[in-house]
Scaffold this motif. Structure first.
Motif, PDB file in Angstrom:
ATOM      1  N   ALA A 222       6.122  12.530   8.052  1.00  0.00           N
ATOM      2  CA  ALA A 222       5.271  12.989   9.156  1.00  0.00           C
ATOM      3  C   ALA A 222       5.758  12.444  10.486  1.00  0.00           C
ATOM      4  O   ALA A 222       6.162  11.285  10.588  1.00  0.00           O
ATOM      5  CB  ALA A 222       3.828  12.558   8.907  1.00  0.00           C
ATOM      6  N   LYS A 223       5.695  13.286  11.485  1.00  0.00           N
ATOM      7  CA  LYS A 223       5.988  12.875  12.856  1.00  0.00           C
ATOM      8  C   LYS A 223       4.914  13.476  13.754  1.00  0.00           C
ATOM      9  O   LYS A 223       4.825  14.694  13.907  1.00  0.00           O
ATOM     10  CB  LYS A 223       7.375  13.343  13.290  1.00  0.00           C
TER      11      LYS A 223
ATOM     12  N   ASP B  18       6.472   7.549   8.038  1.00  0.00           N
ATOM     13  CA  ASP B  18       6.177   7.785   9.449  1.00  0.00           C
ATOM     14  C   ASP B  18       7.493   7.798  10.218  1.00  0.00           C
ATOM     15  O   ASP B  18       8.166   6.778  10.340  1.00  0.00           O
ATOM     16  CB  ASP B  18       5.258   6.707  10.013  1.00  0.00           C
ATOM     17  N   ASP B  19       7.851   8.966  10.737  1.00  0.00           N
ATOM     18  CA  ASP B  19       9.134   9.123  11.428  1.00  0.00           C
ATOM     19  C   ASP B  19       8.970   8.847  12.923  1.00  0.00           C
ATOM     20  O   ASP B  19       9.010   9.750  13.758  1.00  0.00           O
ATOM     21  CB  ASP B  19       9.675  10.536  11.195  1.00  0.00           C
ATOM     22  N   ALA B  20       8.753   7.560  13.238  1.00  0.00           N
ATOM     23  CA  ALA B  20       8.674   7.102  14.641  1.00  0.00           C
ATOM     24  C   ALA B  20       7.681   7.926  15.454  1.00  0.00           C
ATOM     25  O   ALA B  20       7.984   8.380  16.564  1.00  0.00           O
ATOM     26  CB  ALA B  20      10.058   7.132  15.280  1.00  0.00           C
ATOM     27  N   SER B  21       6.487   8.118  14.912  1.00  0.00           N
ATOM     28  CA  SER B  21       5.468   8.902  15.616  1.00  0.00           C
ATOM     29  C   SER B  21       5.008   8.199  16.893  1.00  0.00           C
ATOM     30  O   SER B  21       4.957   6.965  16.958  1.00  0.00           O
ATOM     31  CB  SER B  21       4.263   9.137  14.702  1.00  0.00           C
TER      32      SER B  21
ATOM     33  N   ILE C 168      -0.211   4.245  -2.861  1.00  0.00           N
ATOM     34  CA  ILE C 168       0.472   4.716  -1.650  1.00  0.00           C
ATOM     35  C   ILE C 168       1.482   3.681  -1.196  1.00  0.00           C
ATOM     36  O   ILE C 168       1.189   2.488  -1.109  1.00  0.00           O
ATOM     37  CB  ILE C 168      -0.535   5.033  -0.530  1.00  0.00           C
ATOM     38  N   ARG C 169       2.688   4.156  -0.921  1.00  0.00           N
ATOM     39  CA  ARG C 169       3.779   3.319  -0.417  1.00  0.00           C
ATOM     40  C   ARG C 169       4.136   3.811   0.987  1.00  0.00           C
ATOM     41  O   ARG C 169       4.377   5.004   1.194  1.00  0.00           O
ATOM     42  CB  ARG C 169       4.981   3.422  -1.353  1.00  0.00           C
ATOM     43  N   LEU C 170       4.180   2.931   1.954  1.00  0.00           N
ATOM     44  CA  LEU C 170       4.411   3.307   3.345  1.00  0.00           C
ATOM     45  C   LEU C 170       5.825   2.938   3.781  1.00  0.00           C
ATOM     46  O   LEU C 170       6.293   1.823   3.538  1.00  0.00           O
ATOM     47  CB  LEU C 170       3.383   2.616   4.254  1.00  0.00           C
ATOM     48  N   VAL C 171       6.485   3.892   4.419  1.00  0.00           N
ATOM     49  CA  VAL C 171       7.824   3.674   4.970  1.00  0.00           C
ATOM     50  C   VAL C 171       7.756   3.920   6.472  1.00  0.00           C
ATOM     51  O   VAL C 171       7.402   5.019   6.911  1.00  0.00           O
ATOM     52  CB  VAL C 171       8.866   4.608   4.326  1.00  0.00           C
TER      53      VAL C 171
END
Length: 368
Positions: free
Chosen positions: A48-49, A76-79, A97-100
């Protein structure tokens, strides 16, 4: 001259019939699929961005899937909005849930493939199931339905990513019809043993397939294509299958203006330029034969040259195409689109021409 055009028209009609019956019929007339749960370990990948509103609504639907062994990898693509903060709350709420967190990289700035690569490497399960941040599954059996098509040999599963229906909107019908047509094509070619693309809204493969082709490395500098270019490279007759049970579908909101949709399609068409040679040829032949079909019909009827034969060929092609598209739309639960085929087909042909000309003079921008 007119007799030459008539022979050319006959050849074009036969090409169209070959596509619709010989290729697209493989999906249109396929038997209904069944779901046999496999209970494979699955990592659901969502990149997601700037999607804070969508992820608030749709991530809980993923987390509530009725499946025994899965994790959700949120990337999270540098939102620049609150996407990361929403993801962090979900990470606290759901244990699977794993967050990157992706920071902008000078070499790969704004490149979704770079973000996805980090997410794939962070995943802990053997099977990967992809969807977009603005998509949601039709049921709690989505993971079960998609993974049920995996076998020992079939390690890539192409799914259907549909768009929501909007009442009294011609643009909505055009977008959804084009989506059905695209799915009919890539499903049919996959059944023919020549898979060439899939959609990131609904796509699954075993993690080893990603590393077998060194991920996205061959097309990392191309902004789009994390789905179709990857499948074009990695998929083959032996390892690819399709999923088209209604439980396997995902949905998302379509574009609401023609300009937005046109921009989206420009990106898709530009990406197709990087397909394998055969895939570019088969796509080009289908769309060019569509265009010549209409041009030659108009020309031959304008001169009233062998008009009975021309009308007979016109009716034959339309009948076959309409039947095949009707069966395909029925499988994809898009029955309301069947009657719109003659009108929307013409709209799509001229849209394709417009996109081709526009892309000659300017390149589409990156994914977000």
């Amino acid at each position: 001259m007119l007799i030459f055009l008539l022979y050319f028209f006959i050849a074009v009609v036969f090409i169209q019939i070959f596509y619709y019956l010989g290729i697209f019929g493989k999906f249109a007339f396929a038997k209904p699929q069944t779901i046999t749960p496999k209970k494979l370990p699955v990592s659901v990948i969502v990149c997601a961005k700037n999607e804070e509103e969508n992820v608030k609504k749709y991530i809980p639907l993923l987390a509530e899937q009725n499946y025994p062994d899965f994790e959700i990898v949120l990337i999270d693509d540098a939102s620049s909005d609150e996407t990361l903060e929403v993801f962090e709350e979900f990470e606290k709420q759901y244990s699977n849930i794993r967050l990157v967190k992706v920071q902008n990289n000078e070499a790969f700035w704004g490149n979704k493939k770079y973000a996805l690569t980090l997410g794939i490497k962070a995943s802990k399960k053997d099977y990967l199931l992809f969807t977009d941040a603005d998509c949601y599954p039709t049921s709690k059996e989505w993971i079960t339905a998609m993974t049920s098509q995996f076998t020992m040999n079939k390690t890539i599963v192409l799914g259907y990513g549909a768009y929501e229906k909007a009442e009294r909107s011609l643009l909505n019908k055009i977008i959804r019809f084009e989506t059905v047509l695209t799915a009919m094509q890539y499903f049919s070619w996959a059944k023919a043993g020549l898979p060439y693309m899939g959609v990131g809204r609904n796509l699954a493969y075993k993690k080893e397939e990603f590393f077998n082709v060194n991920g996205y490395i061959e097309h990392i500098q191309i902004r789009s294509g994390d789905d179709d270019l990857f499948i074009n490279q990695a998929a083959n007759k032996a390892n690819t299958t399709i999923a088209y049970t209604p439980e396997s579908f995902t949905y998302s909101k379509p574009k609401e203006t023609y300009k937005e949709w046109f921009t989206q399609k420009r990106r898709h068409v530009a990406t197709a330029n990087y397909y394998k040679f055969f895939d570019k040829i088969q796509l080009g032949l289908f769309y060019s034969s569509q265009l010549f079909f209409f041009l030659l019909v108009i020309l031959l009827l304008a001169f009233q040259f062998q008009w009975i034969a021309v009308l007979a060929l016109l009716a034959t092609r339309y009948t076959i195409a309409w039947i095949v598209i009707g069966f395909s739309a029925g499988k994809l639960k898009e029955n309301d689109l069947k009657i719109w085929f003659p009108i929307i087909e013409i709209v799509l042909i001229f849209t394709q021409i417009n996109i081709f000309i526009t892309n000659l003079f300017s390149k589409p921008v990156n994914w977000k």
